[in-house]
Structures are given as structure tokens and as C-alpha cells.
Design a protein around this motif. Structure first.
Motif, PDB file in Angstrom:
ATOM      1  N   LYS A   1      36.301  44.218  30.252  1.00 16.64           N
ATOM      2  CA  LYS A   1      37.756  43.643  30.333  1.00 16.64           C
ATOM      3  C   LYS A   1      38.090  42.360  29.840  1.00 16.64           C
ATOM      4  O   LYS A   1      39.296  41.866  29.841  1.00 16.64           O
ATOM      5  CB  LYS A   1      38.244  43.805  31.914  1.00 16.64           C
TER       6      LYS A   1
ATOM      7  N   GLN B   1      34.180  38.854  34.650  1.00 13.69           N
ATOM      8  CA  GLN B   1      33.708  39.339  33.062  1.00 13.69           C
ATOM      9  C   GLN B   1      32.592  38.404  32.562  1.00 13.69           C
ATOM     10  O   GLN B   1      31.782  39.015  31.878  1.00 13.69           O
ATOM     11  CB  GLN B   1      34.823  39.538  32.303  1.00 13.69           C
TER      12      GLN B   1
ATOM     13  N   GLN C   1      42.231  41.790  30.479  1.00 15.25           N
ATOM     14  CA  GLN C   1      42.969  42.912  30.777  1.00 15.25           C
ATOM     15  C   GLN C   1      43.692  42.829  32.073  1.00 15.25           C
ATOM     16  O   GLN C   1      42.973  41.981  32.967  1.00 15.25           O
ATOM     17  CB  GLN C   1      42.135  44.293  30.737  1.00 15.25           C
TER      18      GLN C   1
END
Length: 440
Positions: free
Chosen positions: A237, A117, A158
Motif C-alpha cells: 500500500k 507498510q 493508499q
């Protein structure tokens, strides 16, 4: 073409098996209840025992689950003020256990998500990063870290596959939502689960959450009452935001002073009614875990995964309806309820009966002060849920338009938290300042 079929992950199989045990347990309890009735026990005694056993099984299953069960449990927790204390206490314990004992992601998974990410050089963005999570939630966990400029930050990450697990749990829970009626009389859990499912896509998009947080942070920058941490970095995320120290609202509910309870409650009301006017957004998750009472007296808001877009602010008819009802103008109240869709065409109801139905619910804003208590919420829940009451009969003739569904749920949930806080304040003044249509 392959004959192979998708294999459900072992953890999801276990969750599904635990959830599937609920209706079997209900059938067993029903048989037990029939036997006890035949042996001469009173209907009230049998009902109370069956209710307690159902609650115990729900607590046990919720306590072993994550994902959708945690999400539903957190959503329902704001209504627990309407539940008798002998049931609310073990429910709170199950939720605390659920949050505190949620198994963390392996460190290598955490690092892999961060690399995916934030890029392969993600470590260069931080001075240090604590691999041990500081908190766990239904779809992710939070780590404490120091950003490269020295700021303390919260890194929300996440869980991989969170969406699939969350939807599977919610689908299973929806199949026997009626069992929750033993805990929350009058609350239909099925629409609540349907709404959670509809909002899953939004909650899984941390980029969208970061945008909502930025909007709130800009709207409340420098505010003397509400504090929102600024977003430092975000990805689909991962969200990195400034760390916020303070007393969790759950601790204020359990051990707070009178001053803390009243201040936290009033500021929750300010956030609820001022957010749509200032940020064009309604904070839609009044769970106590999302708030902190800061040392300087402000209310800190730390989670923006659930928000409702109200670019024009709170709907003006809500304030106008409240004003008409408090003034005893029954005809105008019924006319506005029909216009907004709360009374379906062709349904004949008496204006004064509608006013009688609403008056107890408006007691908190009828005067300059009101003390929210669990007893008051239990009384209202019983009045509306009991099929023998006039309020229940009239309530079944009313309708909740889709445009008002989320606002209604969040408002009721916020009132539930105020009752848990046992908060006393001038709620009417908050509405006069922030709710369109309420002030003359």
C-alpha cells in the motif's frame, strides 16, 4: 448468531445518496422535456436544454465524490475532446476541483499506514517527510520527502478502505451509466466501468504497480525521449519513487506552446507503441495527470497503476491491418478482420464498405504529418455515433474481441489526449518504427 448487519461508513452513505440522485434527476428532466414539447418548443431546442441540464447534474455529483467517481471521471476525461466545448469546459473544471479539493487523510492515518507498510522505524528511512500531500488521486495521495541518501522522493500512500469505497461507487455508477451518453455520444460507459471494476484489484496492489514501474524504468534507462522515475522502496500500500519535476501535461494542454504540444504528443505516441516492444507492457492510463514534460524535453511518466501485459509486444495483426487498409486492399482487410474476430462468423459485410468505415480513422497515419484537433475527433464521434449514418450501421455489425478491448480503449484514449494537445507530428514514422506488421 448475531443479528447485527454491516453498517456502511457515513462517507459512503453520503456518496451513495448523491449517486442515487442521478436517475431521479433524469426522470424529472424527461417530464420537463415532455412539457416543453407540448408547449410548442422544437425537439432540437428541448434536446439541447435537457442535455445541458444532465451534464450540469453529472458535473455537480462528480464534483462531490471521490473514489470510483474520480476514477471514472479521469478515465472519461481523455474522451472529452469529442465533446462540444460548452460541455467540455465545465467537465474539466469539475475534474480539476475533484482532484484539488479531495480531502487529505489525517496525518495520524498517514503515519499509521507508513508504520504498517514500512515498519515502525519508517522515519529512519527519510531525512524529512512533508505531512501535507502534494497530490491526491482516486485511491491514494502523494507526499514529497527526502530519502535517507538525499534523493527527493514521491511517497504514494493508499487510503485505508480505498478498495471497498471504489467498488461501491463503481457499482452505483454502473446502474445509470446511460446518463453519460449525454456527454460522450457513441461511448458505452457500462463496459468501461466493468473493465475498471475488473482492474481494481491490480490498481490496489501497489507492489504490482512498483514491479511495472521497475520494468518501465529498466526498459527506458538513459532514453533520450522517455523518462521513468526509479522505485526506491515498495509495499502493498506504499510506493516510494524518485521525485520528477516537470510541466504537467494538463498545463501543456491549457497553456503550452506549439513546440511543447507537438513534442508532448509525439512522445505520448512513442510511449504507447514502444512500451510493449521494450518493456512487454502497455501503459494503460493515458490520463494527462500521469505525465510531465521535463526541462530537457523528455516525457516523464509518473503513474503505473494501470498496465497491460503484452510480453510478445503489440499484436502483429494490428499493424498488418493498418497497412492493408492504407493500401486499399479491402479483401485482405476483411479477411484479417474475420480471422481476428472483429467480424463474427455468418455476418456478411462488403469489403469496400469496411474500408470506407476505416479510412477517416486512419487519416493520422496516411501521410507524413497530421494535426490532431478537437474538431476532427468530434467529427469522427458524430460519424460513428449517429444512427442515421452508414458508418454507424456498419460499426454495429463489427465486433471487438476481448483480447483487443484494453488496447482499443487505451489507443482511443491516447488519441483523445492528442486532440486535447492539438498536436501535429509525423505519427506514421512512430508506427513504422514500433508497430509490428505496419512497415513493409
Amino acid at each position: 448468531m448475531s443479528d447485527e448487519r454491516p453498517v456502511m461508513p457515513r462517507g459512503q452513505v453520503a456518496r451513495t445518496a448523491r449517486l442515487a440522485s442521478l436517475p431521479l434527476g433524469a426522470a424529472g428532466r424527461a417530464t420537463l422535456g415532455l412539457g416543453k414539447r407540448l408547449s410548442g418548443q422544437s425537439a432540437e431546442a428541448v434536446s439541447a436544454e435537457l442535455q445541458q441540464r444532465t451534464a450540469e447534474q453529472l458535473f455537480a455529483v462528480l464534483g462531490q465524490l471521490k473514489g470510483g467517481a474520480m476514477k471514472l471521471g479521469q478515465t472519461l476525461s481523455v474522451f472529452e475532446a469529442a465533446v462540444p466545448e460548452e460541455m467540455a469546459a465545465p467537465y474539466r473544471e469539475a475534474l480539476v476541483k475533484l482532484q484539488e479539493e479531495a480531502p487529505p487523510m489525517p496525518v495520524r492515518t498517514v503515519h499509521a499506514v507508513l508504520a504498517q507498510q514500512l515498519g515502525g522505524t519508517w522515519r529512519q528511512r527519510f531525512r524529512d517527510f512533508d505531512d501535507t500531500p502534494a497530490a491526491a488521486a482516486s485511491i491514494g495521495q502523494v507526499h514529497r520527502a527526502t530519502w535517507r541518501d538525499g534523493r527527493d522522493v514521491a511517497v504514494k500512500i493508499q487510503y485505508p478502505g480505498a478498495g471497498t469505497a471504489l467498488m461501491a461507487d463503481l457499482n452505483q455508477l454502473a446502474r445509470f451509466a446511460r446518463l453519460f451518453a449525454s456527454l460522450f455520444p457513441g461511448l458505452d460507459v457500462k463496459p468501461l466501468i466493468a473493465e475498471l471494476k475488473a482492474r481494481v484489484a491490480e490498481e490496489l496492489d501497489y507492489g504490482l504497480e512498483a514491479d511495472s514501474q521497475r520494468a518501465f524504468a529498466a526498459a527506458y534507462a538513459g532514453d533520450p525521449q522517455i523518462a521513468v522515475p526509479r522505485v526506491v522502496a515498495s509495499a502493498p500500500k506504499v510506493v516510494v519513487s524518485e521525485w520528477m519535476e516537470g510541466t504537467p501535461l494538463s498545463r501543456v494542454i491549457a497553456h503550452g506552446s506549439r513546440e511543447q504540444r507537438d513534442r508532448a504528443g509525439r512522445l505520448l505516441a512513442v510511449l504507447h507503441f514502444s512500451g510493449p516492444q521494450r518493456a512487454g507492457l502497455l501503459h494503460a492510463d493515458p490520463h494527462p495527470g500521469n505525465f510531465r514534460l521535463l526541462p530537457d524535453g523528455r516525457l516523464g511518466v509518473i503513474d503505473f497503476g494501470a498496465t497491460a501485459r503484452l510480453p510478445d509486444g503489440h499484436p502483429e495483426p494490428i499493424g498488418r491491418l493498418l497497412r492493408w487498409a492504407l493500401a486499399g486492399r479491402a479483401t485482405e482487410v476483411l479477411a484479417d478482420l474475420r480471422t481476428e474476430g472483429f467480424v463474427r462468423p455468418g455476418v456478411d459485410v462488403d469489403p469496400e464498405a469496411v474500408l470506407d468505415y476505416l479510412r477517416p480513422l486512419l487519416e493520422p497515419v496516411a501521410g507524413p504529418h497530421f494535426h490532431f484537433t478537437r474538431a476532427w475527433m468530434q467529427e469522427q464521434a458524430a460519424r460513428i455515433a449517429d444512427p442515421r449514418t452508414e458508418a454507424n450501421r456498419l460499426g454495429r455489425q463489427l465486433n471487438l474481441p476481448p483480447a483487443y478491448l484494453l488496447i482499443h480503449r487505451v489507443t482511443i484514449g491516447s488519441i483523445g489526449v492528442l486532440c486535447q494537445l492539438d498536436a501535429d507530428a509525423d505519427w506514421r514514422a512512430v508506427l513504422e518504427e514500433w508497430l509490428p506488421g505496419f512497415a513493409d
